[in-house]
Design a protein around this motif. Structure first.
Motif, PDB file in Angstrom:
ATOM      1  N   LEU A 112       4.528  -5.574  16.940  1.00 25.50           N
ATOM      2  CA  LEU A 112       4.781  -6.502  18.043  1.00 25.50           C
ATOM      3  C   LEU A 112       5.015  -5.748  19.349  1.00 25.50           C
ATOM      4  CD1 LEU A 112       7.143  -9.234  16.511  1.00 25.50           C
ATOM      5  CD2 LEU A 112       4.783  -9.542  17.283  1.00 25.50           C
ATOM      6  N   LEU A 113       5.672  -4.600  19.258  1.00 29.21           N
ATOM      7  CA  LEU A 113       6.008  -3.840  20.459  1.00 29.21           C
ATOM      8  C   LEU A 113       4.880  -2.916  20.908  1.00 29.21           C
ATOM      9  CD1 LEU A 113       9.674  -2.859  19.504  1.00 29.21           C
ATOM     10  CD2 LEU A 113       8.924  -4.744  20.975  1.00 29.21           C
ATOM     11  N   SER A 114       3.838  -2.803  20.099  1.00 30.48           N
ATOM     12  CA  SER A 114       2.765  -1.862  20.399  1.00 30.48           C
ATOM     13  C   SER A 114       1.737  -2.456  21.354  1.00 30.48           C
ATOM     14  CB  SER A 114       2.062  -1.456  19.099  1.00 30.48           C
ATOM     15  OG  SER A 114       0.906  -0.706  19.361  1.00 30.48           O
ATOM     16  N   ARG A 115       1.247  -1.628  22.278  1.00 32.81           N
ATOM     17  CA  ARG A 115       0.173  -2.070  23.164  1.00 32.81           C
ATOM     18  C   ARG A 115      -1.117  -2.291  22.391  1.00 32.81           C
ATOM     19  NH1 ARG A 115       0.721   1.678  28.670  1.00 32.81           N
ATOM     20  NH2 ARG A 115       2.804   0.934  29.279  1.00 32.81           N
ATOM     21  N   GLY A 116      -1.240  -1.610  21.268  1.00 32.19           N
ATOM     22  CA  GLY A 116      -2.406  -1.797  20.409  1.00 32.19           C
ATOM     23  C   GLY A 116      -2.142  -2.798  19.301  1.00 32.19           C
ATOM     24  N   GLN A 117      -1.399  -3.845  19.606  1.00 34.59           N
ATOM     25  CA  GLN A 117      -1.020  -4.859  18.621  1.00 34.59           C
ATOM     26  C   GLN A 117      -2.232  -5.354  17.824  1.00 34.59           C
ATOM     27  OE1 GLN A 117       0.474  -8.422  20.428  1.00 34.59           O
ATOM     28  NE2 GLN A 117       0.850  -9.465  18.487  1.00 34.59           N
ATOM     29  N   MET A 118      -2.047  -5.429  16.502  1.00 32.60           N
ATOM     30  CA  MET A 118      -3.087  -5.928  15.609  1.00 32.60           C
ATOM     31  C   MET A 118      -2.748  -7.339  15.146  1.00 32.60           C
ATOM     32  SD  MET A 118      -3.788  -2.540  13.254  1.00 32.60           S
ATOM     33  CE  MET A 118      -2.053  -2.391  12.800  1.00 32.60           C
ATOM     34  N   MET A 119      -3.789  -8.154  14.963  1.00 33.54           N
ATOM     35  CA  MET A 119      -3.599  -9.522  14.498  1.00 33.54           C
ATOM     36  C   MET A 119      -3.786  -9.594  12.990  1.00 33.54           C
ATOM     37  SD  MET A 119      -5.579 -11.934  17.286  1.00 33.54           S
ATOM     38  CE  MET A 119      -7.203 -11.370  16.769  1.00 33.54           C
ATOM     39  N   ASN A 120      -2.968 -10.426  12.339  1.00 29.80           N
ATOM     40  CA  ASN A 120      -3.178 -10.803  10.938  1.00 29.80           C
ATOM     41  C   ASN A 120      -3.406  -9.597  10.038  1.00 29.80           C
ATOM     42  OD1 ASN A 120      -3.017 -13.554  11.696  1.00 29.80           O
ATOM     43  ND2 ASN A 120      -5.162 -13.505  12.325  1.00 29.80           N
ATOM     44  N   VAL A 121      -2.423  -8.714  10.043  1.00 26.33           N
ATOM     45  CA  VAL A 121      -2.493  -7.492   9.248  1.00 26.33           C
ATOM     46  C   VAL A 121      -1.371  -7.491   8.221  1.00 26.33           C
ATOM     47  CG1 VAL A 121      -2.306  -4.979   9.296  1.00 26.33           C
ATOM     48  CG2 VAL A 121      -3.534  -6.171  11.113  1.00 26.33           C
ATOM     49  N   SER A 122      -1.701  -7.130   6.982  1.00 22.65           N
ATOM     50  CA  SER A 122      -0.698  -6.938   5.936  1.00 22.65           C
ATOM     51  C   SER A 122      -0.426  -5.440   5.814  1.00 22.65           C
ATOM     52  CB  SER A 122      -1.196  -7.495   4.599  1.00 22.65           C
ATOM     53  OG  SER A 122      -1.384  -8.889   4.670  1.00 22.65           O
ATOM     54  N   PHE A 123       0.842  -5.079   5.839  1.00 22.20           N
ATOM     55  CA  PHE A 123       1.208  -3.668   5.776  1.00 22.20           C
ATOM     56  C   PHE A 123       1.524  -3.227   4.355  1.00 22.20           C
ATOM     57  CE2 PHE A 123       2.083  -5.106  10.067  1.00 22.20           C
ATOM     58  CZ  PHE A 123       1.488  -4.118  10.830  1.00 22.20           C
ATOM     59  N   ASN A 124       1.361  -4.141   3.404  1.00 16.05           N
ATOM     60  CA  ASN A 124       1.535  -3.793   1.999  1.00 16.05           C
ATOM     61  C   ASN A 124       0.617  -4.680   1.172  1.00 16.05           C
ATOM     62  OD1 ASN A 124       3.271  -6.276   1.019  1.00 16.05           O
ATOM     63  ND2 ASN A 124       4.189  -5.579   2.939  1.00 16.05           N
ATOM     64  N   ARG A 125       0.307  -4.241  -0.039  1.00 15.76           N
ATOM     65  CA  ARG A 125      -0.681  -4.935  -0.873  1.00 15.76           C
ATOM     66  C   ARG A 125      -0.163  -6.248  -1.423  1.00 15.76           C
ATOM     67  NH1 ARG A 125      -4.852  -2.155   1.078  1.00 15.76           N
ATOM     68  NH2 ARG A 125      -4.643   0.083   0.752  1.00 15.76           N
ATOM     69  N   LEU A 126       1.152  -6.503  -1.300  1.00 11.52           N
ATOM     70  CA  LEU A 126       1.737  -7.736  -1.826  1.00 11.52           C
ATOM     71  C   LEU A 126       1.869  -8.809  -0.750  1.00 11.52           C
ATOM     72  CD1 LEU A 126       4.517  -6.221  -4.126  1.00 11.52           C
ATOM     73  CD2 LEU A 126       2.189  -6.883  -4.723  1.00 11.52           C
ATOM     74  N   HIS A 127       1.468  -8.516   0.472  1.00  9.56           N
ATOM     75  CA  HIS A 127       1.496  -9.486   1.570  1.00  9.56           C
ATOM     76  C   HIS A 127       2.910 -10.046   1.780  1.00  9.56           C
ATOM     77  CE1 HIS A 127      -2.989  -9.805   1.699  1.00  9.56           C
ATOM     78  NE2 HIS A 127      -2.865  -9.525   0.415  1.00  9.56           N
ATOM     79  N   LEU A 128       3.903  -9.182   1.723  1.00  8.97           N
ATOM     80  CA  LEU A 128       5.279  -9.668   1.794  1.00  8.97           C
ATOM     81  C   LEU A 128       5.766  -9.884   3.217  1.00  8.97           C
ATOM     82  CD1 LEU A 128       7.086  -7.722  -1.067  1.00  8.97           C
ATOM     83  CD2 LEU A 128       6.109 -10.016  -1.067  1.00  8.97           C
TER      84      LEU A 128
END
Length: 476
Positions: free
Chosen positions: A309-325
């Motif tokens: 959220l704080l990054s200028r390179g903000q990514m949309m709709n990204v899961s940072f783990n395989r369990l989508h937690l």
């Protein structure tokens, strides 16, 4: 342990749980009705082929143990039946541990589907449903009051959905900053609804006001979700009204409905009715320990979405783990100025030529026939229709499934044809299929009254030249 529960939110919990049950039901029914054509053993992107290439650690799923279309159907229909039981209130009729188990099974079944769904399941609302479903495991039932920690985590989830969408807009397309994006959005969105034509023709001043109101609802209001009542309830109501506006103006599967359901978790329901006696019973120690552990896990996993959220390179709709937690969300960081639609046609001519008669395939949701009013399908998700919108933007993105799709049309494959509204070759498959790219525009009031057409279109270029089965193998 008085701090642990919030009895005044018992009605909000009931609404959240029933609402999640309904959306799980829709998701499982969508999977059951479409999987054979899309990802089945003989589908466009077969699951068995995916499982051979992708190990369990990269895509955890029950289907790594064994896959068959019959097993997938059992999982999808079983999930639908369990979801229907949740909607009927079964989780309040069983012990607390059994209710938690029901929610955990729903989450596991849908995770297993999403993680093998490939391109067809690469949408933000899949991760959103899984994250919400994970939190629902710990939301309890009538045996105890709603746990405060889980209610706050649901507010945190709504905050990320709304604030992430607001930030990606302000950091993205300049039309969001000059308030002109809605000059185009209602016409160019992935799948317009029956009212989208009317929204598009609102005065430009109304579009600018609509955009400004959206920025307020997504960048200011979410912060108020963390304030004391009644301000948090007011903020939740604004989120709900904003999402209902989006429901009216387009078809975004269950994204808007799920956000509405989650926002209810911030509503103080004490004004509606007194909590039942069970809501004041102290929670079992084992349950409190699980809730605290789940909260700690979410807090740790929130580091990556918060940093995003704080990054200028903000990514949309990204899961940072395989369990989508714990995921990042956002939508429409850029807006298309033109609507490009792929129109698929077939012919039964022996050889195509200048005088060949081509017949169009009709889709259920995406624009094809200019005289057909767009239909309302959300929260149901027409996955093929959505992906056809992406195909119009980038053929390279769609080629992996579009070429197999054309191959199925050349075979009159019944599973694939069930995804379409109409098949112009009911008796025998076409000899050739082609695709053409059109620029679609909403008509004006005068044209609509004179012709009954909601769209006007003009040819842009050839998308796929006429191919038969032999020619298709060369394109593949």
């Amino acid at each position: 342990m008085e701090w642990f529960t919030a009895p005044d939110y018992w009605l909000s919990r009931v609404v959240v749980q029933r609402g999640l049950g309904v959306l799980y039901l829709v998701a499982f029914l969508t999977a059951a009705g479409q999987f054979r054509a899309l990802i089945g053993e003989h589908g466009l992107l077969p699951v068995p082929r995916f499982l051979r290439d992708v190990p369990f650690r990269h895509a955890p799923s029950l289907f790594h143990l064994r896959y068959s279309d019959r097993l997938f159907a059992t999982v999808a229909w079983g999930g639908a039946a369990l979801s229907a039981a949740v909607v009927a209130g079964v989780t309040d009729l069983v012990p607390l541990w059994a209710a938690m188990l029901i929610w955990a099974v729903l989450w596991l079944l849908y995770l297993s589907i999403v993680n093998v769904g490939q391109t067809w399941y690469a949408f933000g609302w899949e991760s959103l449903l899984l994250e919400a479903g994970f939190l629902a495991v710990f939301l309890g039932n009538e045996d105890t009051g709603p746990p405060v920690l889980i209610l706050w985590l649901m507010r945190w989830l709504v905050f990320r959905v709304e604030f992430g969408a607001g930030l990606i807009k302000m950091r993205g397309d300049a039309c969001w900053r000059d308030l002109t994006c809605l000059y185009y959005h209602h016409e160019t969105q992935p799948m317009p609804g029956p009212l989208s034509w009317f929204f598009h023709h609102l005065p430009r001043g109304a579009h600018r006001a609509e955009t400004a109101a959206n920025h307020f609802a997504q960048l200011v209001v979410p912060v108020a979700l963390f304030t004391p009542q009644p301000v948090a309830s007011v903020a939740a109501c604004v989120v709900i009204l904003t999402q209902l506006w989006l429901v009216l103006s387009g078809n975004f599967a269950w994204l808007n409905w799920l956000t509405i359901v989650l926002a209810v978790a911030a509503l103080d329901s004490s004004y509606a009715a007194a909590p039942p006696p069970e809501a004041s019973v102290p929670p079992p120690a084992w349950y409190a320990a699980l809730v605290i552990a789940a909260t700690a896990l979410v807090a740790v996993l929130s580091y990556w979405p918060a940093r995003n959220l704080l990054s200028r390179g903000q990514m949309m709709n990204v899961s940072f783990n395989r369990l989508h937690l714990v995921n990042s969300y956002g939508a429409f960081g850029s807006i298309n100025r033109m609507r490009l639609e792929v129109v698929v046609e077939g012919t039964d001519a022996a050889e195509p030529g200048p005088g060949t008669v081509w017949k169009e395939y009709g889709f259920k949701g995406k624009p094809t026939d200019p005289h057909r009013l767009p239909r309302q399908f959300a929260p149901y998700h027409l996955r093929l229709d959505w992906m056809m919108w992406f195909a119009g933007i980038s053929s390279a993105y769609a080629w992996s499934w579009f070429i197999p799709f054309v191959g199925k049309l050349l075979e009159n494959d019944p599973r694939t044809l069930r995804l379409l509204r109409s098949n112009p070759f009911p008796d025998a498959p076409p000899t050739y299929v082609r695709a053409r790219l059109y620029h679609y525009r909403f008509t004006d009031w005068r044209t609509l009254r004179a012709t009954g057409a909601w769209w006007e279109r003009s040819l842009v270029r050839e998308y796929l030249p006429p191919v038969d089965r032999e020619g298709l193998r060369r394109h593949g």
